[in-house]
Write a protein that holds these residues in place. Structure first.
Motif, PDB file in Angstrom:
ATOM      1  N   GLU A  71      89.679 -41.342  -1.464  1.00 21.94           N
ATOM      2  CA  GLU A  71      90.909 -40.884  -0.815  1.00 21.94           C
ATOM      3  C   GLU A  71      91.015 -41.433   0.608  1.00 21.94           C
ATOM      4  O   GLU A  71      92.099 -41.805   1.059  1.00 21.94           O
ATOM      5  CB  GLU A  71      90.954 -39.361  -0.788  1.00 21.94           C
ATOM      6  N   LEU A  72      89.910 -41.488   1.312  1.00 22.99           N
ATOM      7  CA  LEU A  72      89.908 -42.026   2.663  1.00 22.99           C
ATOM      8  C   LEU A  72      90.214 -43.527   2.648  1.00 22.99           C
ATOM      9  O   LEU A  72      90.911 -44.027   3.537  1.00 22.99           O
ATOM     10  CB  LEU A  72      88.561 -41.762   3.337  1.00 22.99           C
ATOM     11  N   LEU A  73      89.734 -44.224   1.638  1.00 21.40           N
ATOM     12  CA  LEU A  73      90.025 -45.644   1.501  1.00 21.40           C
ATOM     13  C   LEU A  73      91.521 -45.866   1.286  1.00 21.40           C
ATOM     14  O   LEU A  73      92.122 -46.748   1.909  1.00 21.40           O
ATOM     15  CB  LEU A  73      89.229 -46.236   0.336  1.00 21.40           C
ATOM     16  N   GLU A  74      92.116 -45.049   0.460  1.00 21.43           N
ATOM     17  CA  GLU A  74      93.551 -45.171   0.224  1.00 21.43           C
ATOM     18  C   GLU A  74      94.346 -44.859   1.499  1.00 21.43           C
ATOM     19  O   GLU A  74      95.299 -45.553   1.842  1.00 21.43           O
ATOM     20  CB  GLU A  74      93.978 -44.216  -0.897  1.00 21.43           C
ATOM     21  N   LYS A  75      93.945 -43.828   2.209  1.00 25.49           N
ATOM     22  CA  LYS A  75      94.608 -43.463   3.461  1.00 25.49           C
ATOM     23  C   LYS A  75      94.492 -44.601   4.480  1.00 25.49           C
ATOM     24  O   LYS A  75      95.469 -44.950   5.155  1.00 25.49           O
ATOM     25  CB  LYS A  75      93.992 -42.186   4.026  1.00 25.49           C
ATOM     26  N   PHE A  76      93.315 -45.171   4.594  1.00 26.45           N
ATOM     27  CA  PHE A  76      93.086 -46.280   5.521  1.00 26.45           C
ATOM     28  C   PHE A  76      93.968 -47.469   5.156  1.00 26.45           C
ATOM     29  O   PHE A  76      94.590 -48.084   6.035  1.00 26.45           O
ATOM     30  CB  PHE A  76      91.609 -46.676   5.489  1.00 26.45           C
ATOM     31  N   ALA A  77      94.035 -47.813   3.868  1.00 29.62           N
ATOM     32  CA  ALA A  77      94.846 -48.948   3.426  1.00 29.62           C
ATOM     33  C   ALA A  77      96.325 -48.700   3.695  1.00 29.62           C
ATOM     34  O   ALA A  77      97.049 -49.605   4.125  1.00 29.62           O
ATOM     35  CB  ALA A  77      94.621 -49.213   1.943  1.00 29.62           C
ATOM     36  N   ARG A  78      96.770 -47.477   3.516  1.00 29.85           N
ATOM     37  CA  ARG A  78      98.176 -47.154   3.752  1.00 29.85           C
ATOM     38  C   ARG A  78      98.512 -47.242   5.242  1.00 29.85           C
ATOM     39  O   ARG A  78      99.550 -47.770   5.628  1.00 29.85           O
ATOM     40  CB  ARG A  78      98.504 -45.757   3.245  1.00 29.85           C
ATOM     41  N   GLU A  79      97.640 -46.713   6.084  1.00 25.75           N
ATOM     42  CA  GLU A  79      97.937 -46.674   7.518  1.00 25.75           C
ATOM     43  C   GLU A  79      97.738 -48.027   8.184  1.00 25.75           C
ATOM     44  O   GLU A  79      98.566 -48.451   8.984  1.00 25.75           O
ATOM     45  CB  GLU A  79      97.052 -45.632   8.206  1.00 25.75           C
ATOM     46  N   LYS A  80      96.659 -48.692   7.882  1.00 28.98           N
ATOM     47  CA  LYS A  80      96.312 -49.917   8.594  1.00 28.98           C
ATOM     48  C   LYS A  80      97.068 -51.135   8.051  1.00 28.98           C
ATOM     49  O   LYS A  80      97.544 -51.952   8.815  1.00 28.98           O
ATOM     50  CB  LYS A  80      94.799 -50.148   8.487  1.00 28.98           C
ATOM     51  N   TYR A  81      97.154 -51.254   6.756  1.00 29.50           N
ATOM     52  CA  TYR A  81      97.736 -52.450   6.147  1.00 29.50           C
ATOM     53  C   TYR A  81      99.094 -52.199   5.508  1.00 29.50           C
ATOM     54  O   TYR A  81      99.634 -53.069   4.832  1.00 29.50           O
ATOM     55  CB  TYR A  81      96.766 -53.036   5.128  1.00 29.50           C
ATOM     56  N   LEU A  82      99.650 -50.998   5.719  1.00 28.85           N
ATOM     57  CA  LEU A  82     100.970 -50.631   5.220  1.00 28.85           C
ATOM     58  C   LEU A  82     101.117 -50.845   3.712  1.00 28.85           C
ATOM     59  O   LEU A  82     102.163 -51.265   3.234  1.00 28.85           O
ATOM     60  CB  LEU A  82     102.059 -51.407   5.980  1.00 28.85           C
ATOM     61  N   MET A  83     100.061 -50.561   2.976  1.00 27.03           N
ATOM     62  CA  MET A  83     100.112 -50.674   1.527  1.00 27.03           C
ATOM     63  C   MET A  83     100.811 -49.441   0.967  1.00 27.03           C
ATOM     64  O   MET A  83     100.788 -48.373   1.558  1.00 27.03           O
ATOM     65  CB  MET A  83      98.712 -50.797   0.952  1.00 27.03           C
ATOM     66  N   LYS A  84     101.419 -49.622  -0.194  1.00 25.81           N
ATOM     67  CA  LYS A  84     102.152 -48.514  -0.793  1.00 25.81           C
ATOM     68  C   LYS A  84     102.101 -48.634  -2.306  1.00 25.81           C
ATOM     69  O   LYS A  84     101.777 -49.679  -2.853  1.00 25.81           O
ATOM     70  CB  LYS A  84     103.594 -48.514  -0.313  1.00 25.81           C
ATOM     71  N   LYS A  85     102.443 -47.535  -2.923  1.00 22.08           N
ATOM     72  CA  LYS A  85     102.602 -47.560  -4.372  1.00 22.08           C
ATOM     73  C   LYS A  85     103.966 -48.162  -4.678  1.00 22.08           C
ATOM     74  O   LYS A  85     104.857 -48.215  -3.835  1.00 22.08           O
ATOM     75  CB  LYS A  85     102.489 -46.153  -4.932  1.00 22.08           C
ATOM     76  N   GLU A  86     104.155 -48.585  -5.899  1.00 21.35           N
ATOM     77  CA  GLU A  86     105.407 -49.270  -6.247  1.00 21.35           C
ATOM     78  C   GLU A  86     106.608 -48.349  -6.158  1.00 21.35           C
ATOM     79  O   GLU A  86     107.726 -48.800  -5.928  1.00 21.35           O
ATOM     80  CB  GLU A  86     105.297 -49.871  -7.644  1.00 21.35           C
ATOM     81  N   THR A  87     106.415 -47.081  -6.313  1.00 16.45           N
ATOM     82  CA  THR A  87     107.546 -46.145  -6.309  1.00 16.45           C
ATOM     83  C   THR A  87     107.816 -45.567  -4.921  1.00 16.45           C
ATOM     84  O   THR A  87     108.665 -44.698  -4.789  1.00 16.45           O
ATOM     85  CB  THR A  87     107.258 -44.987  -7.284  1.00 16.45           C
TER      86      THR A  87
END
Length: 97
Positions: A71-87
């Motif tokens: 979960e922390l990895l997903e949070k980091f990817a979302r915040e730092k690299y602006l990654m998102k799910k397709e929806t």
């Protein structure tokens, strides 16, 4: 001519000692000014070393946390690299000074 000099300057050992002192303080490659400059540079490099060692420790701690917590990895990817799910949509809010 030697009679005009003070008695301290007629002594061979005192004259030799003064010449040695002048040589070591001003003329040698390891003179006093160079020693102070090198000492200041050494202190500055020690401060930088401590700073970078602290940063390395922080990065290693973050890396360990990211590798162990999904979960922390997903949070980091979302915040730092602006990654998102397709929806999902991402809105970036920038604060003005």
């Amino acid at each position: 001519m030697l009679k005009k000099l003070p008695p301290a300057f007629r002594n061979f050992y005192i004259v030799t000692g003064l010449c040695f002192l002048v040589w070591m303080l001003f003329l040698d490659s390891n003179d006093l000014i160079s020693r102070f400059k090198l000492g200041a540079k050494l202190r500055n490099l020690d401060r930088e070393k401590a700073y970078y060692q602290e940063k390395i420790a922080d990065v290693e701690k973050d890396r360990h946390e990211l590798m162990t917590d999904r979960e922390l990895l997903e949070k980091f990817a979302r915040e730092k690299y602006l990654m998102k799910k397709e929806t999902e949509d991402i809105f970036i809010i920038q604060e003005e000074d």
